[in-house]
Design an enzyme around this catalytic site. Structure first.
Site, short mmCIF file in Angstrom:
data_model
loop_
_atom_site.label_atom_id
_atom_site.label_comp_id
_atom_site.label_asym_id
_atom_site.label_seq_id
_atom_site.Cartn_x
_atom_site.Cartn_y
_atom_site.Cartn_z
N THR A 1 -11.15 11.66 7.10
CA THR A 1 -10.53 11.87 8.41
C THR A 1 -9.17 12.53 8.29
O THR A 1 -8.57 12.59 7.22
CB THR A 1 -10.33 10.55 9.18
OG1 THR A 1 -9.34 9.79 8.49
CG2 THR A 1 -11.61 9.76 9.28
N CYS A 2 -8.68 12.99 9.44
CA CYS A 2 -7.35 13.58 9.52
C CYS A 2 -6.26 12.52 9.58
O CYS A 2 -5.12 12.85 9.88
CB CYS A 2 -7.25 14.44 10.78
SG CYS A 2 -7.74 16.13 10.49
N ASP A 3 -6.58 11.27 9.34
CA ASP A 3 -5.57 10.23 9.43
C ASP A 3 -4.96 9.98 8.05
O ASP A 3 -5.65 9.81 7.06
CB ASP A 3 -6.19 8.93 9.97
CG ASP A 3 -5.13 8.04 10.58
OD1 ASP A 3 -4.20 7.65 9.85
OD2 ASP A 3 -5.21 7.75 11.78
N ASN B 1 -12.26 10.46 14.73
CA ASN B 1 -12.25 11.84 14.23
C ASN B 1 -13.61 12.51 14.35
O ASN B 1 -13.85 13.54 13.73
CB ASN B 1 -11.83 11.90 12.75
CG ASN B 1 -10.33 11.98 12.53
OD1 ASN B 1 -9.87 12.79 11.74
ND2 ASN B 1 -9.56 11.19 13.24
#
Lengths: 377, 377
Positions: free
Chosen positions: B324-326, B367
């Site tokens: 994910t973009c986290d 996401n």
């Protein structure tokens, strides 16, 4: 801070479990505020913050572009009416098959932070635009920024040269100052490094046409945060001091900043108790916790404002926890939250500022508790 | 440690994303091992660890009872064929409406750790059995045990007296030594306090008929853990030293201990990169992370064994992260994990010991990444 529209909706709709209500008027207002703060900057909404179809459709109507994290988010944005040209695939970690599918759907902008990713893009999306993400330190951000994304300046130059060599368009540099960034000067520090890379690449004949300044724009939770105008002013000042008036195109990627304060969660007090007779603090257990919507309370990082229409007495500090059988499902303990001392089991509380990173963060059903219900008004 | 049955299934089934495969034979073996270690103790399977219908149905056939965390878990256990009498509603935090529904479905055992919860049970499930949960410290547990559940001995006595006063059956005491408890002596320490409460209540004419010794039994991840037999021996020794041979009925609630090592996740390497030329460690990004199955890597608490059939070279330390973009979606960084130095993008890895606390912990689609796919073989 919860709007009348949300309160009216909640009055009309009884739900059995917790529910999130998102007010589109607030999203619209936030979008316009950022547009005013940075008039020449394109706004890419970070879909991951809240992919509700109504939110995406509103932003399409307002003229926003979109930053997506996965092929499913590409599809969601397209379904909401976004044009393929307005979608940027900002995740630096992509399967080649997903790049290929995105390319077939018309997506032409992809992020990368290493030569290996550039190779995938060259094979799966020939000729596409590449943004290289630089590593920044995230000081001042309330949600932790790790070293997961981005690379150092030398690798960034390699990435862009590699992209050109493979027939791609090395058109942009990007960075991210960390989510819920409360310091408007953070962009200034990050830009220093970006500008160095910009000039090195210019020396190689690679002209960076666009700077993606990332997200990080905060939402107001318990404490005041600087205004969009403050961020706009400092970002413009930083750009002008580096480039004069002829700076490259710019993009920002707000997620939380656009939808955070647009949502409120209604939750119910399930239990109030003390662990011992001498316990100075009472424990308040809600029907929502870390696993069905409030994951960002991890390490008490995000502190939501919590209010109640019930219990009108003096506010006292309480330890707040969620409903699951998991020990880590405690929301605020190190810094307790203040709730009316006469709050009772069965009373409702409103958790404000929950428009971002709540519904999609909820688990599929940990402990048998269903995902968070969402209503957009 | 991944079984041949799981490997054969994975060879026959191609999936696009990560998937979890659970081998029922291992669950059966684990159940029998615990039964042998504590022959006179009833086993309540902690449904939250893995509520797959096939797992529940197998345990019904083996004669297990069930510990549930919510009304939905009550329904899952009943649907799998469990009798209402074999189900204990072990969550101390319950809505009165859920207690009432459970009571209508025939459930007669409820946990509580404060007088307020006892009052709900008395109204919603008149005459039911009440277990009071005591607070323990959780030393030796690898998954953090907070003060969220349980009360001190004085409150526990109040809870049981209150239950009797309200016409309930104050029949049991319970405690939990913390999940993934690697010290078999932990039960001995906790029992000291429980026995004190037992005797105080006996003085009031309240006879505790059952001790619920909770869960916490570990699964083998990267490091060896003591055997079920070790736990059984130390628990029996502790009980005998306190009660002689006439100790109350006992119950254990293993979750992880029954299903943890029964599952394996197949995942794909999405990217391998370095942040800078001088970076001593490479980053390996998988298509599974904290938000689609591996939530228990939080603070690197649970360390799964990760192997690959590809890459036969020397193992080197790698930082492991999710897709994910986290930023927080990093699995192992402080203590990197070892993977073959010639592992490549697109290679598969097997993450062992993932039968517990994975599939239901996955987010609904953060996401845009879908929840974890599950197969039971």
């Amino acid at each position: 801070m919860t709007t009348k529209k949300i309160l009216d909706f909640l009055d009309r709709h009884r739900t059995e479990g917790p529910c999130l209500v998102v007010d589109l008027e607030v999203v619209r207002k936030n979008y316009r505020t950022y547009k005013r703060a940075l008039p020449r900057t394109r706004i890419h909404y970070a879909v991951k913050a809240n992919p509700a179809p109504e939110v995406l459709a509103l932003l399409v109507r307002l003229g926003a572009s979109f930053d997506v994290a996965s092929i499913r988010e590409v599809e969601m944005a397209l379904r909401a009416g976004a044009s393929a040209g307005s979608i940027s695939y900002g995740n630096t970690i992509k399967k080649e098959g997903d790049i290929s599918r995105a390319h077939q759907l018309g997506i032409r902008q992809f992020a990368a932070d290493c030569p290996e990713e550039v190779e995938k893009i060259a094979r799966a999306a020939p000729g596409a635009q590449v943004f290289c993400r630089l590593l920044t330190d995230g000081a001042g951000a309330e949600w932790p920024l790790s070293r997961k994304f981005g690379c150092d300046p030398a690798v960034a130059c390699d990435v862009m040269r590699h992209a050109r060599r493979l027939g791609l368009d090395p058109c942009g540099l990007s960075f991210h100052v960390g989510s819920q960034q409360t310091d408007p000067f953070a962009w200034q520090r990050a830009l220093e490094e970006v500008v160095r890379v910009f000039h090195v690449l210019a020396g190689d004949g690679i002209v960076i046409k666009c700077l993606n300044l990332g997200g990080g724009f905060p939402s107001r939770y318990l404490r005041d945060v600087p205004l969009a105008a403050d961020y706009g002013r400092e970002i413009l000042r930083a750009l002008r001091s580096r480039f004069g008036n002829a700076f490259p195109d710019t993009v920002i990627e707000p997620g939380r900043g656009l939808v955070g304060d647009a949502g409120a969660i209604r939750s119910e007090v399930v239990l109030i108790s003390r662990k011992s007779g001498s316990d100075p603090l009472q424990w308040v257990y809600l029907d929502i916790g870390k696993f069905n919507g409030l994951a960002e309370t991890m390490d008490e990082a995000i502190r939501y404002p919590i209010t109640s229409r019930y219990g009108r007495g003096k506010a006292v500090p309480c330890i707040l926890a969620g409903p699951t059988c998991d020990s880590v499902d405690v929301l605020y303990e190190n810094t307790p939250c203040r709730l009316p001392h006469d709050l009772k089991i069965g009373d409702e509380v409103l958790i404000g500022g929950t428009g971002a990173y709540t519904a999609t963060y909820a688990s599929v059903g940990f402990n048998g508790f269903p995902p968070l219900e969402v209503h957009v008004v």
